[in-house]
Motif scaffolding. Sequence first.
Motif, PDB file in Angstrom:
ATOM      1  N   ASP A 208       0.826  -1.220   0.000  1.00  0.00           N
ATOM      2  CA  ASP A 208       0.000   0.000   0.000  1.00  0.00           C
ATOM      3  C   ASP A 208       0.853   1.260   0.000  1.00  0.00           C
ATOM      4  N   ALA A 209       2.134   1.113   0.282  1.00  0.00           N
ATOM      5  CA  ALA A 209       3.033   2.278   0.272  1.00  0.00           C
ATOM      6  C   ALA A 209       2.975   3.010  -1.065  1.00  0.00           C
ATOM      7  N   VAL A 210       2.762   2.245  -2.145  1.00  0.00           N
ATOM      8  CA  VAL A 210       2.754   2.869  -3.475  1.00  0.00           C
ATOM      9  C   VAL A 210       1.576   3.835  -3.617  1.00  0.00           C
ATOM     10  N   ALA A 211       0.352   3.349  -3.357  1.00  0.00           N
ATOM     11  CA  ALA A 211      -0.828   4.213  -3.531  1.00  0.00           C
ATOM     12  C   ALA A 211      -0.762   5.414  -2.586  1.00  0.00           C
ATOM     13  N   ILE A 212      -0.258   5.204  -1.385  1.00  0.00           N
ATOM     14  CA  ILE A 212      -0.163   6.312  -0.423  1.00  0.00           C
ATOM     15  C   ILE A 212       0.824   7.367  -0.922  1.00  0.00           C
ATOM     16  N   ALA A 213       1.954   6.911  -1.405  1.00  0.00           N
ATOM     17  CA  ALA A 213       2.943   7.865  -1.931  1.00  0.00           C
ATOM     18  C   ALA A 213       2.359   8.633  -3.120  1.00  0.00           C
ATOM     19  N   ARG A 214       1.684   7.913  -4.016  1.00  0.00           N
ATOM     20  CA  ARG A 214       1.107   8.564  -5.198  1.00  0.00           C
ATOM     21  C   ARG A 214       0.059   9.597  -4.803  1.00  0.00           C
TER      22      ARG A 214
END
Length: 458
Positions: A208-214
């Motif tokens: 989920d780190a990806v969607a949060i960063a985006r």
Amino acid sequence: MTEMQPARACLAIVLAAGEGTRMKSRQPKVLHQVAGRSLLGHVLSSVAEAGADSVAVVIASERPEVGEAALKLLPTARIATQHERLGTAHATLAAREAIAADHDDILIAFADTPLVRPETFAALRGALAGGAAVAVLGFEARDPTGYGRLVEHDGQLEAIVEHKDATPAQRKIKLCNAGLMALAGEHALSILEAIGDDNAQREFYLTDAVAIARARGLGAVVLKAPESEVQGVNDRAQLAAAEAEFQRRKRHAVMLDGATLIAPETTFFSYDTRIGQDVVIEPNVVFGPGVSVADGAVIHAFSHLEGATIGANANVGPFARLRPGAALAERAKVGNFVELKAAEIGPGAKVNHLTYIGDATVGAGANIGAGTITCNYDGFAKAKTTIGANAFIGSNSSLVAPVTIGEGAYVGSGSVITTDVAPDALALGRGRQVDKQGWAKTFREAAAARKAAKKAAE
Ligand code: UD1
Ligand code: MG
């Protein structure tokens, strides 16, 4: 190898809290070995080579031996404990204290994925240096079932969706998440803390780190690796697959470095085997840990070496067994059915057939005859045998240690040598030969006569 990104401080977090039940083993999964080194050891070594200057290992509370093993491999490692298995982000946050310290790059690696190359970890770090907040490693899976899918939009990585949470359309995506990841140190803690467990598995997903960063307008990038590099180990069949891949790579590297492997698929290396130039390795040779072979040496078929040092142009085997502490100087020869342990064999010395040499030093040019045994163990302690340069040990001799055979001395065949032999002396430690003229003929005639008399009486 030198540090690849010396300017940037790097923390590696190695997740090793997995259950590993599919291994069906008393031993924790990550302590199983590939090429003589634990899965955990491979990962610790790769992240160190990629320049990680601090390392945290996340272990499960019920597997303290994993922490002990990590400290043996890397005494500066910090051990963090995950008390409940609540997902990869939860495991990562067990190392919260380390994450909160000032690092430019944070690498998150899985201890059960042993074949990721240092160059690949370094490339993930490179993506962070290039401005991304998250860098993930993707691969085209032959069978993507079970893996997280990398969802891209206009060439930008937008999210990773776990298989169980994916829509039918997302499940068609072949580009999968290898699992390991790099996070920019300045954003890592806040991103990790924003991860929730609102998903099919009620787990805190690192992905989920990806969607949060985006969503925060930060960059996320994908680097690609071959599937063979990111294969994980969950059962013994996958352990064997990882071993096979490691061996394939090592054989290739050894050959490109200038050694001849006559049947490479039958040569088995350890993670640390060092092979010089113009070495020839015949079929069916096994290298345990700690072996180095200098230039021009030949290892003949069916030999097994472990903890051994082979000098330049030395000759080993066929069918030799070299155990830890065996050290052959240049041009030494060790032939068939010879076992060496903690034994130094001097330049040009020969131990050619059917011999055991343990806890011994053999001088330059000495010749050890067939069937020689050093009797180095009395059931309690080991003792040393010293054989001087150019000594000649006749076949089938027992050298009862501690004992010294002087330089240039001869030992008669079949001797049992229990006291030191002076240089250039001849030692005979056996019964003196007695010849009885005509005895055999007389014996035969008498025996034949007895047999004939018995037959006549029947
Ligand atoms: C993970 C990825 C998935 C990826 C796959 C690649 C997540 C949410 N998913 O899935 O996108 O395709 O790896 O193999 O990250 N671990 C812990 N504590 C936990 C959970 C896991 O230490 O609570 C460790 C495991 O020991 C293992 C690693 O983290 O080394 C990955 O865990 P695993 O359960 O195998 O994740 P996957 O479901 O395979
Ligand atoms: Mg997994």
